[in-house]
Design a protein around this motif. Sequence first.
Motif, PDB file in Angstrom:
ATOM      1  N   GLU A 280      -4.619 -12.242 -12.779  1.00 58.78           N
ATOM      2  CA  GLU A 280      -3.339 -12.570 -11.100  1.00 58.78           C
ATOM      3  C   GLU A 280      -3.615 -14.348 -11.017  1.00 58.78           C
ATOM      4  N   SER A 281      -2.277 -14.252 -10.603  1.00 58.38           N
ATOM      5  CA  SER A 281      -2.138 -16.077  -9.680  1.00 58.38           C
ATOM      6  C   SER A 281      -0.729 -15.726  -9.082  1.00 58.38           C
TER       7      SER A 281
ATOM      8  N   LEU B 175       3.546 -13.073  -7.130  1.00 57.96           N
ATOM      9  CA  LEU B 175       2.169 -12.657  -7.839  1.00 57.96           C
ATOM     10  C   LEU B 175       2.382 -12.667  -9.286  1.00 57.96           C
ATOM     11  N   SER B 176       1.694 -13.054  -9.930  1.00 58.97           N
ATOM     12  CA  SER B 176       1.903 -13.174 -11.841  1.00 58.97           C
ATOM     13  C   SER B 176       0.842 -12.296 -11.986  1.00 58.97           C
TER      14      SER B 176
ATOM     15  N   TYR C 256      -5.142  -7.117  -6.369  1.00 62.11           N
ATOM     16  CA  TYR C 256      -5.140  -6.822  -8.208  1.00 62.11           C
ATOM     17  C   TYR C 256      -3.785  -6.240  -8.396  1.00 62.11           C
ATOM     18  N   CYS C 257      -4.186  -6.647  -9.673  1.00 63.98           N
ATOM     19  CA  CYS C 257      -3.434  -6.116 -10.747  1.00 63.98           C
ATOM     20  C   CYS C 257      -3.690  -5.091 -11.836  1.00 63.98           C
TER      21      CYS C 257
ATOM     22  N   TRP D 267      -8.502  -3.874 -15.155  1.00 65.14           N
ATOM     23  CA  TRP D 267      -8.377  -4.368 -14.158  1.00 65.14           C
ATOM     24  C   TRP D 267      -8.364  -5.991 -13.545  1.00 65.14           C
ATOM     25  N   GLY D 268      -8.264  -6.642 -12.863  1.00 64.52           N
ATOM     26  CA  GLY D 268      -7.710  -7.519 -12.969  1.00 64.52           C
ATOM     27  C   GLY D 268      -8.419  -8.917 -11.585  1.00 64.52           C
ATOM     28  N   GLN D 269      -8.845  -9.451 -11.600  1.00 65.15           N
ATOM     29  CA  GLN D 269     -10.189  -9.385 -10.569  1.00 65.15           C
ATOM     30  C   GLN D 269      -9.363  -9.859  -9.611  1.00 65.15           C
ATOM     31  N   GLY D 270      -8.609 -10.749  -9.001  1.00 65.37           N
ATOM     32  CA  GLY D 270      -7.347 -10.953  -7.511  1.00 65.37           C
ATOM     33  C   GLY D 270      -7.272 -11.966  -7.625  1.00 65.37           C
ATOM     34  N   THR D 271      -6.104 -11.848  -6.708  1.00 71.87           N
ATOM     35  CA  THR D 271      -5.489 -13.370  -5.775  1.00 71.87           C
ATOM     36  C   THR D 271      -5.290 -12.913  -4.527  1.00 71.87           C
ATOM     37  N   GLN D 272      -5.963 -13.733  -3.892  1.00 81.74           N
ATOM     38  CA  GLN D 272      -6.220 -13.750  -2.718  1.00 81.74           C
ATOM     39  C   GLN D 272      -4.433 -14.014  -2.035  1.00 81.74           C
TER      40      GLN D 272
END
Length: 127
Positions: free
Chosen positions: A6-7, A20-21, A95-96, A117-122
Motif C-alpha cells: 500500500e501507499s 490510496l494505492s 490495509y488492502c 494482506w498488505g502491511q498497511g498505510t497510515q
Amino acid sequence: QVQLVESGGGLVQAGGSLRLSCAASGRTFSNYAMGWFRQAPGKEREFVAAISRFGGSTNYADSVKGRSTISRDNAKNTVYLQMNSLKPEDTAVYYCAADLRPGSLNTGVSATEYDYWGQGTQVTVSS
C-alpha cells in the motif's frame, strides 16, 4: 503467493482527500477480488470497500459510502481507494487484501474472506 504494498497514506485536514494505492504481485491480478480494510487504535479491523476481479461489482461500508471510490487497473496490477471529504474518524491504518476465492463478482466484507494482506498505510485526518 501474493504480495501487496500500500501507499498514499498521510496527514490531511478534515474535508480533504487522499488516494490510496495497492500494488500487487505474485499472481495474475485479475484472478482475485480486492478489498480495503482499516483499523483504528483500540478498535477491530473493519471493512471499507471491495471490488470484484474485473471491477464489475463494488461494495462499500456505510461509513464511507458516497465519499469513497474503489477502482482497479488490472493492466497495472493496482487497486485504488479514493477518499474524499475525510473526517477525523477516518483516521486508521488502511490495509488492502486479496480474495482468491472462485467467483467473478466477489466483494467480500469479512476479513476472513481474504487470503493475503498488505502491511498497511497510515491515514491521519486532523480536525
